[in-house]
Motif scaffolding. Sequence first.
Motif, mmCIF file in Angstrom:
data_model
loop_
_atom_site.group_PDB
_atom_site.id
_atom_site.type_symbol
_atom_site.label_atom_id
_atom_site.label_comp_id
_atom_site.label_asym_id
_atom_site.label_seq_id
_atom_site.Cartn_x
_atom_site.Cartn_y
_atom_site.Cartn_z
ATOM 1 N N LYS A 131 -16.016 4.201 -1.665
ATOM 2 C CA LYS A 131 -14.749 4.961 -3.168
ATOM 3 C C LYS A 131 -15.263 6.270 -3.171
ATOM 4 N N LEU A 132 -16.597 6.065 -3.351
ATOM 5 C CA LEU A 132 -17.357 7.831 -3.319
ATOM 6 C C LEU A 132 -17.728 8.779 -2.556
ATOM 7 N N GLY A 133 -18.000 7.642 -0.842
ATOM 8 C CA GLY A 133 -18.251 8.686 -0.437
ATOM 9 C C GLY A 133 -17.449 8.881 1.036
ATOM 10 N N THR A 134 -16.527 9.032 0.812
ATOM 11 C CA THR A 134 -15.576 8.924 1.963
ATOM 12 C C THR A 134 -15.014 10.554 1.818
ATOM 13 N N TRP A 135 -14.130 11.095 2.569
ATOM 14 C CA TRP A 135 -12.844 12.614 2.015
ATOM 15 C C TRP A 135 -12.459 13.154 3.296
ATOM 16 N N GLY A 136 -11.202 13.631 3.042
ATOM 17 C CA GLY A 136 -9.943 13.608 3.842
ATOM 18 C C GLY A 136 -9.366 12.825 4.884
ATOM 19 N N ALA A 137 -9.803 13.283 6.205
ATOM 20 C CA ALA A 137 -8.654 12.098 6.868
ATOM 21 C C ALA A 137 -9.451 10.705 6.652
ATOM 22 N N ARG A 186 -7.850 9.212 3.780
ATOM 23 C CA ARG A 186 -6.110 8.939 3.995
ATOM 24 C C ARG A 186 -6.141 7.464 4.097
ATOM 25 N N ILE A 187 -6.571 7.588 5.671
ATOM 26 C CA ILE A 187 -6.755 6.340 6.144
ATOM 27 C C ILE A 187 -6.837 5.015 5.717
ATOM 28 N N LEU A 188 -7.808 4.909 4.082
ATOM 29 C CA LEU A 188 -8.201 4.093 3.614
ATOM 30 C C LEU A 188 -6.844 3.775 2.714
ATOM 31 N N ASN A 189 -6.582 5.235 1.884
ATOM 32 C CA ASN A 189 -5.772 5.056 0.906
ATOM 33 C C ASN A 189 -4.578 3.929 1.578
ATOM 34 N N ILE A 190 -4.429 4.769 3.264
ATOM 35 C CA ILE A 190 -2.882 3.465 4.257
ATOM 36 C C ILE A 190 -3.433 2.017 3.833
ATOM 37 N N MET A 191 -3.976 1.476 4.050
ATOM 38 C CA MET A 191 -5.393 0.788 4.984
ATOM 39 C C MET A 191 -5.813 -0.134 3.416
ATOM 40 N N THR A 192 -5.559 0.159 2.330
ATOM 41 C CA THR A 192 -5.995 -0.199 1.008
ATOM 42 C C THR A 192 -4.798 -1.288 0.553
ATOM 43 N N ARG A 216 -6.641 5.645 -4.319
ATOM 44 C CA ARG A 216 -7.952 4.682 -4.453
ATOM 45 C C ARG A 216 -8.985 5.370 -3.518
ATOM 46 N N TYR A 217 -8.855 6.093 -2.762
ATOM 47 C CA TYR A 217 -10.124 6.510 -2.446
ATOM 48 C C TYR A 217 -10.088 8.644 -2.146
ATOM 49 N N SER A 218 -9.477 8.452 -2.592
ATOM 50 C CA SER A 218 -9.104 10.587 -2.579
ATOM 51 C C SER A 218 -9.304 10.872 -4.289
#
Length: 153
Positions: free
Chosen positions: A40-46, A49-55, A107-109
């Motif tokens: 959650k603290l170390g992801t950006w950009g695409a 976005r992918i993790l937001n969809i998959m959560t 969540r990841y953005s």
Amino acid sequence: MDILSYLCISVRQSAIASGRAFELEWLIAHGLKKTHKMMKLGTWGAVARILNIMTPTKATWNGHNASGWRKDIFAANGFDERMQYGGEDRELGERLFNRGIKSKQIRYSAICLHLDHARSYVKPQMLIKNKAIREHTRVKNVLRTPYGIEKLA
């Protein structure tokens, strides 16, 4: 459980003001246990976005990191002022959902860190009252509270 629940250190105001307390490396150096939640603290950009969809979590309205259009908040009449600590943000979100407004999973953005603290002011009867108001909002498909920004005359 939020990410800082795994962190049992004293965070000084200077670390917050400088931004160091929001850096993954700083948190690890000061005791943060390495878990999958660190993504959650170390992801950006695409990737974010992918993790937001998959959560697996549902997108819900949570006051610690929520925003909405002014017209929508006013249409729902803001927070239900009968409620005390615990769930007033979620109840507003339920009224927005009842109005057809969908939550967006970020969540990841849009990352929030929560500095854990005692909640000695939370009493069981407060939580029971709040739960009853939220249940009423869900069951009756409430769109607007009469106990919000504009009061009933």
